[in-house]
Write a protein that holds these residues in place. Structure first.
Motif, PDB file in Angstrom:
ATOM      1  N   SER A 218      -3.969   3.550  -6.594  1.00  9.24           N
ATOM      2  CA  SER A 218      -3.218   2.300  -6.571  1.00  9.24           C
ATOM      3  C   SER A 218      -2.636   2.038  -5.191  1.00  9.24           C
ATOM      4  O   SER A 218      -2.236   2.971  -4.482  1.00  9.24           O
ATOM      5  CB  SER A 218      -2.077   2.346  -7.593  1.00  9.24           C
ATOM      6  OG  SER A 218      -2.583   2.560  -8.888  1.00  9.24           O
ATOM      7  N   TYR A 220       0.172   0.953  -4.371  1.00 10.95           N
ATOM      8  CA  TYR A 220       1.581   1.336  -4.210  1.00 10.95           C
ATOM      9  C   TYR A 220       1.718   2.802  -3.820  1.00 10.95           C
ATOM     10  O   TYR A 220       2.780   3.227  -3.340  1.00 10.95           O
ATOM     11  CB  TYR A 220       2.379   1.042  -5.483  1.00 10.95           C
ATOM     12  CG  TYR A 220       2.209   2.011  -6.617  1.00 10.95           C
ATOM     13  CD1 TYR A 220       3.003   3.166  -6.697  1.00 10.95           C
ATOM     14  CD2 TYR A 220       1.283   1.797  -7.618  1.00 10.95           C
ATOM     15  CE1 TYR A 220       2.852   4.061  -7.741  1.00 10.95           C
ATOM     16  CE2 TYR A 220       1.125   2.690  -8.667  1.00 10.95           C
ATOM     17  CZ  TYR A 220       1.907   3.819  -8.720  1.00 10.95           C
ATOM     18  OH  TYR A 220       1.753   4.710  -9.748  1.00 10.95           O
ATOM     19  N   ARG A 229       7.985   0.647   4.672  1.00 12.09           N
ATOM     20  CA  ARG A 229       7.883   1.799   3.772  1.00 12.09           C
ATOM     21  C   ARG A 229       7.772   3.099   4.560  1.00 12.09           C
ATOM     22  O   ARG A 229       8.374   4.120   4.201  1.00 12.09           O
ATOM     23  CB  ARG A 229       6.679   1.650   2.846  1.00 12.09           C
ATOM     24  CG  ARG A 229       6.833   0.602   1.756  1.00 12.09           C
ATOM     25  CD  ARG A 229       5.645   0.641   0.815  1.00 12.09           C
ATOM     26  NE  ARG A 229       5.579   1.916   0.099  1.00 12.09           N
ATOM     27  CZ  ARG A 229       4.484   2.366  -0.533  1.00 12.09           C
ATOM     28  NH1 ARG A 229       3.370   1.643  -0.515  1.00 12.09           N
ATOM     29  NH2 ARG A 229       4.508   3.508  -1.172  1.00 12.09           N
TER      30      ARG A 229
END
Length: 256
Positions: A218, A220, A229
């Motif tokens: 994924s 994320y 991030r």
């Protein structure tokens, strides 16, 4: 998936790379990257820079060609205890610490010994990211490594260079696919790295992207989709390191 960060690149200072930091930063800018790691090899690699190189990285500008620079190192694991070839006082100064195994810096051993060395290095509070676990130079328990990555929240790298240019490409691809599948299973953090040793490969992730798409990781889970991030993660690592050091000091005082 938009990848805006390349944390694994080398300059001419590594000895077997062939571009300057300025050239790498310009290439990163042209690819739309916002954040670039400058991670030359630690000193046990032949041709690598002297420790003075790492002690002087504070002179590097925060930005070059509009790209933010993170001066750091690709430190080498040197033994079965997972020890690194960078003294603590230098590690404390760096903004980014990648850690990996290289044949010329580490003699190797059994699968169990190699795995233990990699895991111990991963547990080092100064380690930020573990790189190219899929390279075929050393046999390791890749599932155990992926599980530890998720447990410790230490990203593992899917290394584009391993997939695209390494001599034993077929074995590297099999290993990288296994790592990616285990990372998808345990949902550990992932970084895609170019491992660029020449400016034209900075920000080149095509093989790595194809692989993570194939196994279903994924978006994320992939840290370098966002500079924010990455910077938040690195800030957290430094806080954890500070907290760990403070606990050690208090423990030492209580024993005394």
């Amino acid at each position: 998936m938009e990848l805006l960060v390349d944390l694994h690149t080398h300059t001419i200072t590594s000895g077997h790379a062939y571009s300057t930091l300025t050239e790498n930063a310009l290439a990163a800018s042209n690819r739309g990257l916002k954040l670039l790691g400058m991670t030359d090899h630690g000193p046990s690699m032949p041709g690598a820079p002297d420790l003075y190189h790492f002690g002087n990285l504070s002179i590097i500008p925060d930005q070059i060609s509009g790209v933010r620079i993170l001066p750091g190192v690709e430190a080498n694991i040197t033994n079965h205890e997972g020890e690194l070839d960078m003294p603590l006082r230098y590690l404390e100064q760096l903004k980014l610490i990648l850690v990996g195994l290289h044949p010329i810096c580490y003699q190797g051993g059994t699968s169990e010994q190699n795995t233990e060395a990699y895991l111990k290095a991963m547990e080092n509070p100064y380690t930020d990211i573990m790189v190219h676990p899929g390279r075929p130079d050393f046999e390791m328990d890749l599932e155990k490594i992926a599980h530890a990555s998720a447990r410790l929240n230490i990203p593992l790298e899917i290394n584009n260079s391993s997939l695209a240019t390494i001599t034993e490409k077929a074995r590297a691809r099999d290993n990288c696919r296994s790592i990616a599948r285990y990372m998808a299973k345990y949902k550990g953090p992932v970084v895609l790295g170019s491992d660029a040793h020449f400016w034209d490969r900075v920000g080149e992730f095509s093989e790595a992207v194809e692989l993570v798409r194939e196994v279903g990781i994924s978006d994320y889970l992939i840290l370098n989709t966002s500079p924010e991030r990455v910077l938040e993660y690195l800030a957290l690592r430094r806080k954890q390191r500070t907290d760990s050091n403070q606990r050690s000091i208090k423990h030492t005082r209580s024993i005394a």
